[in-house]
Design an enzyme around this catalytic site. Structure first.
Site, PDB file in Angstrom:
ATOM      1  N   ASP A   8      34.031  45.450  32.138  1.00 57.90           N
ATOM      2  CA  ASP A   8      35.437  44.762  32.761  1.00 57.90           C
ATOM      3  C   ASP A   8      35.571  43.253  32.268  1.00 57.90           C
ATOM      4  O   ASP A   8      34.590  42.513  32.326  1.00 57.90           O
ATOM      5  CB  ASP A   8      35.719  45.164  34.146  1.00 57.90           C
ATOM      6  CG  ASP A   8      37.202  44.799  34.186  1.00 57.90           C
ATOM      7  OD1 ASP A   8      38.080  45.446  34.057  1.00 57.90           O
ATOM      8  OD2 ASP A   8      37.486  43.658  35.111  1.00 57.90           O
ATOM      9  N   GLU A  10      37.917  39.466  32.707  1.00 58.98           N
ATOM     10  CA  GLU A  10      39.032  38.761  33.287  1.00 58.98           C
ATOM     11  C   GLU A  10      39.572  37.639  32.099  1.00 58.98           C
ATOM     12  O   GLU A  10      38.485  37.423  31.543  1.00 58.98           O
ATOM     13  CB  GLU A  10      38.812  38.096  34.443  1.00 58.98           C
ATOM     14  CG  GLU A  10      38.529  39.071  35.657  1.00 58.98           C
ATOM     15  CD  GLU A  10      39.611  39.929  35.939  1.00 58.98           C
ATOM     16  OE1 GLU A  10      40.772  39.584  35.692  1.00 58.98           O
ATOM     17  OE2 GLU A  10      39.275  41.023  36.780  1.00 58.98           O
ATOM     18  N   ASP A  53      50.254  33.637  36.746  1.00 55.50           N
ATOM     19  CA  ASP A  53      50.198  35.115  37.233  1.00 55.50           C
ATOM     20  C   ASP A  53      48.810  35.552  36.952  1.00 55.50           C
ATOM     21  O   ASP A  53      48.399  36.365  37.969  1.00 55.50           O
ATOM     22  CB  ASP A  53      51.177  35.851  36.095  1.00 55.50           C
ATOM     23  CG  ASP A  53      52.489  35.535  36.268  1.00 55.50           C
ATOM     24  OD1 ASP A  53      53.036  35.086  37.445  1.00 55.50           O
ATOM     25  OD2 ASP A  53      53.320  36.208  35.491  1.00 55.50           O
ATOM     26  N   HIS A  58      42.972  36.906  39.265  1.00 52.15           N
ATOM     27  CA  HIS A  58      41.741  36.935  39.364  1.00 52.15           C
ATOM     28  C   HIS A  58      41.120  35.460  40.282  1.00 52.15           C
ATOM     29  O   HIS A  58      39.945  35.539  40.777  1.00 52.15           O
ATOM     30  CB  HIS A  58      40.949  36.676  38.157  1.00 52.15           C
ATOM     31  CG  HIS A  58      41.695  35.642  37.024  1.00 52.15           C
ATOM     32  ND1 HIS A  58      41.487  34.579  37.308  1.00 52.15           N
ATOM     33  CD2 HIS A  58      42.009  35.885  35.924  1.00 52.15           C
ATOM     34  CE1 HIS A  58      41.906  33.826  36.189  1.00 52.15           C
ATOM     35  NE2 HIS A  58      42.463  34.741  35.606  1.00 52.15           N
ATOM     36  N   HIS A 153      40.765  40.429  41.716  1.00 54.49           N
ATOM     37  CA  HIS A 153      40.245  41.002  40.562  1.00 54.49           C
ATOM     38  C   HIS A 153      39.015  40.089  40.234  1.00 54.49           C
ATOM     39  O   HIS A 153      38.933  39.197  40.033  1.00 54.49           O
ATOM     40  CB  HIS A 153      41.047  41.335  39.315  1.00 54.49           C
ATOM     41  CG  HIS A 153      42.158  42.410  39.647  1.00 54.49           C
ATOM     42  ND1 HIS A 153      42.276  43.559  38.856  1.00 54.49           N
ATOM     43  CD2 HIS A 153      43.164  42.310  40.462  1.00 54.49           C
ATOM     44  CE1 HIS A 153      43.093  44.321  39.381  1.00 54.49           C
ATOM     45  NE2 HIS A 153      43.762  43.581  40.356  1.00 54.49           N
ATOM     46  N   ASP A 158      34.791  44.871  39.625  1.00 57.17           N
ATOM     47  CA  ASP A 158      35.686  46.105  39.219  1.00 57.17           C
ATOM     48  C   ASP A 158      34.759  47.144  38.236  1.00 57.17           C
ATOM     49  O   ASP A 158      35.224  48.360  38.300  1.00 57.17           O
ATOM     50  CB  ASP A 158      36.708  45.460  38.275  1.00 57.17           C
ATOM     51  CG  ASP A 158      37.903  44.812  39.083  1.00 57.17           C
ATOM     52  OD1 ASP A 158      37.975  45.103  40.119  1.00 57.17           O
ATOM     53  OD2 ASP A 158      38.843  44.460  38.537  1.00 57.17           O
TER      54      ASP A 158
END
Length: 243
Positions: A8, A10, A53, A58, A153, A158
């Site tokens: 995963d 970010e 946003d 995160h 997140h 994750d």
């Protein structure tokens, strides 16, 4: 040996084409359906701020990333870690798009030249649960995976949740696999037991007690939850009740 990597990322925003960059990579290793603890977790200085946003999702600030390495400085480590693995990602095009963009900026080959294959669990979930919400959080709720620690997140967290979700999505697939390894011939001096005709034995029938029946029912309820009410064993129960 089956080596799988749950991956995963970010990012500073949603579009690598518009200049957004990768700021975190989390990878969790599983070998033969068992977590090994050999994980990879890296933060990167992207040289730009996150979109507001994205930052709300995160929580990784530019200040926090200021002393972190550039992605290009860690490519060799990432490449070696992912080499030949089956990579499992939720919504794979997004993460792979950012990884390939970073590799392109560093004048390196695309990620497909490193990894063995890719499984997209979002595609899997849509096939298993058509018409339902299939975000990672939704799947955690549906499959009974504890995500109570997930307030923001994070790539590593994750990836760990995704590993649990994948195990639940594929539960039972390994159970019917039989080994294709040849059976070794007995070595010299080994004691070889004679074949026994089992038809001459009358085996006693032991009925399950109340506690065992309850435990059995609890397992079926868990299977019902993870399969969306498609537990095959339930059909046998109905046949038994009707006969």
């Amino acid at each position: 040996m089956s080596r799988q990597i749950f991956l995963d990322t970010e990012t500073t925003g949603l579009s690598a084409i518009d200049g957004d960059r990768l700021i975190e990579l989390g990878c969790v290793e599983m070998v033969n359906r068992k977590l090994t603890g050999n994980n990879l977790h890296l933060y990167f200085n992207a040289g730009r701020d996150s979109h507001p946003d994205a930052l709300r999702v995160h929580g990784i600030t530019t200040e926090f990333l200021k002393d972190k390495p550039r992605f290009a400085d860690k490519i060799d480590e990432i490449w070696e870690y992912l080499q030949g693995a089956e990579v499992i990602i939720h919504n794979a095009p997004f993460d792979l798009g950012f990884l390939n963009n970073e590799l392109k900026l560093a004048k390196r080959p695309p990620i497909k030249q490193c990894i063995g294959s890719v499984i997209d669990t979002l595609v899997m979930a849509k096939e298993m649960y058509p018409g339902k919400r299939n975000s990672l959080d939704s799947l955690c709720d549906r499959l009974g995976v504890d995500n109570s620690n997930r307030t923001l997140h994070g790539a590593l967290l994750d990836s760990e949740l995704l590993a649990d979700v994948y195990i639940n999505l594929t539960r039972g697939q390994e159970a019917l696999l039989m080994s294709d390894e040849p059976v070794d011939a007995p070595t010299a001096g080994a004691i070889v037991m004679p074949l026994v005709d089992l038809s001459t034995f009358k085996l006693p029938v032991l009925r399950a007690n109340e506690q065992e029946q309850q435990a059995h029912d609890d397992v079926l309820k868990q299977l019902d939850k993870s399969s969306g009410g498609k537990t095959t064993w339930r059909s046998f129960e109905n046949v038994s009740a009707e006969s």
